[in-house]
Design a protein around this motif. Structure first.
Motif, short mmCIF file in Angstrom:
data_model
loop_
_atom_site.label_atom_id
_atom_site.label_comp_id
_atom_site.label_asym_id
_atom_site.label_seq_id
_atom_site.Cartn_x
_atom_site.Cartn_y
_atom_site.Cartn_z
N THR A 225 25.09 76.37 -53.67
CA THR A 225 24.02 75.37 -53.63
C THR A 225 23.87 74.83 -52.22
O THR A 225 22.77 74.71 -51.69
N ALA A 226 25.02 74.51 -51.59
CA ALA A 226 24.98 73.95 -50.24
C ALA A 226 24.36 74.94 -49.26
O ALA A 226 23.63 74.55 -48.34
N GLU A 227 24.63 76.24 -49.46
CA GLU A 227 24.08 77.26 -48.54
C GLU A 227 22.56 77.23 -48.52
O GLU A 227 21.93 77.57 -47.52
N LEU A 228 21.96 76.81 -49.64
CA LEU A 228 20.50 76.76 -49.71
C LEU A 228 19.92 75.74 -48.74
O LEU A 228 18.72 75.75 -48.46
N LEU A 229 20.77 74.84 -48.26
CA LEU A 229 20.27 73.76 -47.40
C LEU A 229 20.27 74.13 -45.91
O LEU A 229 19.74 73.38 -45.09
N SER A 230 20.86 75.27 -45.57
CA SER A 230 20.96 75.64 -44.15
C SER A 230 19.58 75.83 -43.53
O SER A 230 18.72 76.48 -44.12
N LEU A 231 19.41 75.25 -42.37
CA LEU A 231 18.15 75.41 -41.63
C LEU A 231 18.48 75.87 -40.22
O LEU A 231 19.44 75.37 -39.62
N THR A 232 17.71 76.80 -39.69
CA THR A 232 17.93 77.24 -38.32
C THR A 232 16.87 76.61 -37.42
O THR A 232 15.83 76.12 -37.91
N ALA A 233 17.13 76.65 -36.11
CA ALA A 233 16.24 75.97 -35.16
C ALA A 233 14.80 76.47 -35.27
O ALA A 233 13.85 75.69 -35.18
N GLY A 234 14.65 77.76 -35.52
CA GLY A 234 13.30 78.35 -35.56
C GLY A 234 12.46 77.90 -36.74
O GLY A 234 11.26 78.20 -36.79
N GLU A 235 13.07 77.22 -37.70
CA GLU A 235 12.31 76.83 -38.90
C GLU A 235 11.73 75.43 -38.81
O GLU A 235 11.00 75.01 -39.69
N ARG A 236 12.10 74.69 -37.79
CA ARG A 236 11.72 73.27 -37.77
C ARG A 236 10.30 73.04 -37.28
O ARG A 236 9.81 73.84 -36.49
N PRO A 237 9.63 71.96 -37.73
CA PRO A 237 10.12 70.96 -38.66
C PRO A 237 10.22 71.53 -40.07
O PRO A 237 9.36 72.27 -40.52
N ALA A 238 11.31 71.14 -40.73
CA ALA A 238 11.57 71.71 -42.06
C ALA A 238 12.23 70.69 -42.97
O ALA A 238 12.94 69.80 -42.50
N ALA A 239 11.96 70.86 -44.25
CA ALA A 239 12.58 69.99 -45.27
C ALA A 239 13.58 70.79 -46.07
O ALA A 239 13.45 72.01 -46.22
N VAL A 240 14.58 70.10 -46.61
CA VAL A 240 15.36 70.68 -47.69
C VAL A 240 14.81 70.07 -48.98
O VAL A 240 14.31 68.94 -48.97
N GLN A 241 14.88 70.85 -50.04
CA GLN A 241 14.36 70.32 -51.31
C GLN A 241 15.49 70.16 -52.32
O GLN A 241 16.33 71.05 -52.48
#
Ligand SMILES: Cc1cc2nc3c(=O)[nH]c(=O)nc-3n(C[C@H](O)[C@H](O)[C@H](O)COP(=O)(O)O)c2cc1C
Length: 361
Positions: A93-109
């Motif tokens: 579940t926690a892995e689903l929250l990972s965001l990389t720099a190239g995705e921003r601005p980004a939300a976790v849901q």
């Protein structure tokens, strides 16, 4: 001829022919030469008023989001993660929250219906430094809605309000919500729910203009988005059935929404974000991608997927992604059939080589 330099074969049967048929309204905008890009603010987060990528569990993962952002998606939302799952230290579940720099601005849901777990889930989610935290109040699948979360929150406005309040109270970033039109045709309450969200401190509301019982059938009803826009002052994100520049423009024009969000229209088609970006920047429309460009981007997408998830899992998931990119081309059925058998990265090279050789590239 990997990444070969031979002349590009134009996309023979480009599947989004409507993109080429610009409406008068689109032509007028281009000819006006107005190139000032508009931005909206969700809390402190500034987002270009072009088009955002919708959250899509099992599809819009880091690789997918990265490619869409490279082509101009203004903002993206990660795959939904369970509030309770996070609190019970579920690693997946926690892995689903990972965001990389190239995705921003980004939300976790996040999804869930337990306000008492919200603060702890937010604390865990914020370790991944999301720009925004989004509450899922639209998911129709039984595993989620059957347990009182997702779209079921729309049936319980009091609990919905408690969820928003709890998340907003704990978060250090803006909290948004994603809702549907309502539970079913007899219970359309998007305006009431959006109003509650605003009262409880949400910074924006995204509306997928279908009911829960519709799932993905029928058409999204833009009137609902329009009604929500007239109800709240926070930004409204319009979502449902946008798969062309024309439909994006119609969504903005007919609903007055502040941002358009695209889900399935992005399958194998990051060029949609490029075209929407060009349109709103006042740049001339570009040609649809040539076959070799399409294959190059497919390859990059799948390499990212394998990089993120390893060859075993990555290549299994690549089967669907590759098929999206090949949809609509000559001999697509044959090539898509081959996608279903992809197991190793080398299989992908072979498939690309075959497509190139059969198309004189
Ligand atoms: C495969 C798939 C997975 C989805 N997963 C989520 C999700 O995790 N969270 C969410 O809020 N919506 C999810 N949705 C709904 C989309 O975000 C979007 O609201 C819906 O697809 C309508 O937009 P579209 O017509 O542009 O695809 C999902 C949709 C699809 C097709």
């Amino acid at each position: 001829m990997r990444g070969g330099q031979r002349p590009a074969l134009m996309w023979v049967a480009h599947r989004r022919a409507t993109d080429l048929k610009r409406s008068d309204c689109l032509k007028r905008r281009r000819m006006s030469g107005k190139a000032d890009m508009e931005y909206i603010s969700i809390g402190t987060v500034r987002i270009a008023k072009t088009a955002a990528l919708a959250p899509m569990a099992g599809v819009a993962d880091t690789a997918f989001r990265t490619v869409m952002k490279e082509f101009g998606a203004a903002y993206c939302v990660g795959e939904m993660a369970s509030i309770k799952g996070l609190c019970y230290s579920d690693r997946k579940t926690a892995e689903l929250l990972s965001l990389t720099a190239g995705e921003r601005p980004a939300a976790v849901q996040l999804f869930g219906c337990e306000p008492e777990f919200a603060a702890q889930a937010v604390e865990i989610a914020e370790r991944y430094e999301p720009d925004i935290i989004d509450l899922n109040a639209g998911c129709p699948v039984p595993k989620v809605a059957g347990n009182g979360a997702g779209s079921a929150l729309m049936k319980d406005p009091v609990l919905f309000g408690k969820m928003v309040t709890a998340l907003v109270g704990a978060a250090h970033v803006p909290v948004t919500v994603k809702i549907r039109a309502g539970w079913d045709a007899e219970h359309i309450n998007a305006c009431e729910i959006a109003h509650i969200a605003e009262e409880c401190g949400a910074a924006a509301v995204a509306v997928h203009a279908r009911t829960k019982t519709q799932m993905y059938s029928g058409n999204a009803d833009r009137n609902i988005i329009s009604a929500v826009k007239q109800t709240v002052k926070i930004p409204v994100i319009g979502n449902g059935d946008v798969d062309s520049v024309e439909k994006c423009e119609a969504m903005y024009r007919e609903t007055g929404c502040d941002l358009v969000m695209i889900g399935r229209g992005a399958y194998g088609n990051p060029w949609l974000f490029r075209d929407i970006g060009d349109f709103y920047a006042g740049r001339p429309a570009q040609s649809p991608p040539a076959l070799d460009e399409r294959l190059d981007v497919m390859r990059r997408h799948i390499e990212l997927l394998v990089h993120c998830k390893g060859e075993n899992v990555g290549m299994k998931e690549a089967r669907a992604q590759a098929a999206f990119y090949l949809k609509g081309m000559q001999n697509a059925a044959k090539y898509r059939g081959m996608c279903g058998r992809l197991t190793k990265v080398d299989d992908l090279w072979e498939l690309i080589d075959l497509i190139k050789s059969e198309n004189d590239l």
